[in-house]
Design a protein around this motif. Sequence first.
Motif, mmCIF file in Angstrom:
data_model
loop_
_atom_site.group_PDB
_atom_site.id
_atom_site.type_symbol
_atom_site.label_atom_id
_atom_site.label_comp_id
_atom_site.label_asym_id
_atom_site.label_seq_id
_atom_site.Cartn_x
_atom_site.Cartn_y
_atom_site.Cartn_z
ATOM 1 N N SER A 1 3.964 -7.652 -1.116
ATOM 2 C CA SER A 1 2.720 -7.036 -0.563
ATOM 3 C C SER A 1 2.763 -5.504 -1.163
ATOM 4 C CB SER A 1 2.085 -7.068 0.718
ATOM 5 O OG SER A 1 1.965 -8.408 1.197
ATOM 6 N N HIS B 1 3.547 -4.852 -4.765
ATOM 7 C CA HIS B 1 2.536 -5.573 -5.454
ATOM 8 C C HIS B 1 1.341 -4.668 -5.334
ATOM 9 C CE1 HIS B 1 -0.171 -8.263 -7.934
ATOM 10 N NE2 HIS B 1 -1.076 -8.085 -6.679
ATOM 11 N N ARG B 2 1.190 -4.083 -4.194
ATOM 12 C CA ARG B 2 0.101 -3.110 -4.149
ATOM 13 C C ARG B 2 0.257 -1.657 -4.931
ATOM 14 N NH1 ARG B 2 -0.141 -2.762 0.905
ATOM 15 N NH2 ARG B 2 1.421 -0.876 1.229
ATOM 16 N N LYS B 3 1.423 -1.495 -5.167
ATOM 17 C CA LYS B 3 1.998 -0.145 -5.850
ATOM 18 C C LYS B 3 2.380 -0.380 -7.409
ATOM 19 C CE LYS B 3 4.050 3.955 -5.704
ATOM 20 N NZ LYS B 3 4.611 5.236 -4.577
ATOM 21 N N PRO C 1 0.612 -3.391 -9.314
ATOM 22 C CA PRO C 1 0.062 -4.701 -9.539
ATOM 23 C C PRO C 1 0.192 -5.160 -10.721
ATOM 24 C CG PRO C 1 -1.601 -2.980 -9.618
ATOM 25 C CD PRO C 1 -0.189 -2.378 -9.203
#
Lengths: 184, 184
Positions: free
Chosen positions: B72, B75-77, B79
């Motif tokens: 997470s 992936h958040r940083k 994407p």
Amino acid sequence: MKYGTVLVIDDNPAILTAVKICLAGTFERIVTLNSPEKALVTIAQENPAAILLDMNFSLGVNSGQEGMMWLSAIHRKYPDIPIVLITAYADVKLAVRALKNGAADFVTKPWDNDELIRVLKDAIDKAGEIVPLDQLESEHVRKVLNKCDGNMKRAADLLGISRQTLYNKVKASPLTANQLTINN
Amino acid sequence: MKYGTVLVIDDNPAILTAVKICLAGTFERIVTLNSPEKALVTIAQENPAAILLDMNFSLGVNSGQEGMMWLSAIHRKYPDIPIVLITAYADVKLAVRALKNGAADFVTKPWDNDELIRVLKDAIDKAGEIVPLDQLESEHVRKVLNKCDGNMKRAADLLGISRQTLYNKVKASPLTANQLTINN
DNA sequence: ACACTTGTGTCCAATTCTTTGACACTTGTA
DNA sequence: TACAAGTGTCAAAGAATTGGACACAAGTGT
């Protein structure tokens, strides 16, 4: 009862009954099929908000191939209806393949009633989300620009717009500048 | 060697070595980390084309929670960088959750070398696909219009454009309704 | 060191799109 | 029946997009 119609496809009558009871409180209407053959027709008639699809229909075959095939067929024809798969033969590879083929979620038998309801609700909610055109556009622009390492000419080319237009779009929403990958 | 850099994160040195050998022929550069702590920094420095991330790092814990957390976070940083998860404790629920959390794929140990290479290649290829703005727009317009049962006023509202504009967009490309993607 | 290529930032005028507002017309419904 | 909501269409003002152009900054190879 805001979740509309759900279509449940499973060759086991006991499962259909159990699912019906489980979902009765959540959906306005529950349509069942004991074979996927009539799935496409039924979907056209019922326009379900979601589909719960079993993976194995041929006796003695539990590879999930059949469910996978129907998943693809249904998803190709109705890409906006979320399809939740359910199977007794839990298999990581199968689950991964299913999700990559467009399944909204993947549940194993025996299932937890609350979880099944939640999964279907989530799938419907997610499928119902709609994004304004501007937002879709600026997100995509940022992504492509990122992939081009900030090369606006190439990004504009790939996006199919002129360099100046891209230039304007970028400076129109300066928030996106912060999200560029740090480099150099 | 067109597949750039891959970042491999696993706490088992033997695994890192094995993966390195496996991927050596496919990637220009293979960066390894034995703990996800420095993942974000390393990604910023190396700008990998893909990430292969193990799910378990705390000894005796095999829930995969830690890998999920890092998935997470990364992936958040980032994407746009595909993240492939790998774990010895195959678990359908975990795999499903990972994919829904943004993982590009999910592989189980012991892995098949060819499959691992293929999975990473696919993930990179897929992440590299870029869509022209027009196409993105008209696909989205179709979808929203569909969800509104053809009600153009409401669809236009949801899309954030005027009714007339939507009207023009629709009649500008009437073929897309049939999903005929092949065109030359 | 010198051309050469590629991309940037900026401007312009012509063209195209989008918006607002309006109008007659169809439909489903209280 | 009469109302509310949507459609198809038009026009004119306003905004966005385009192709072209120009000076300038890097990076390339010779």
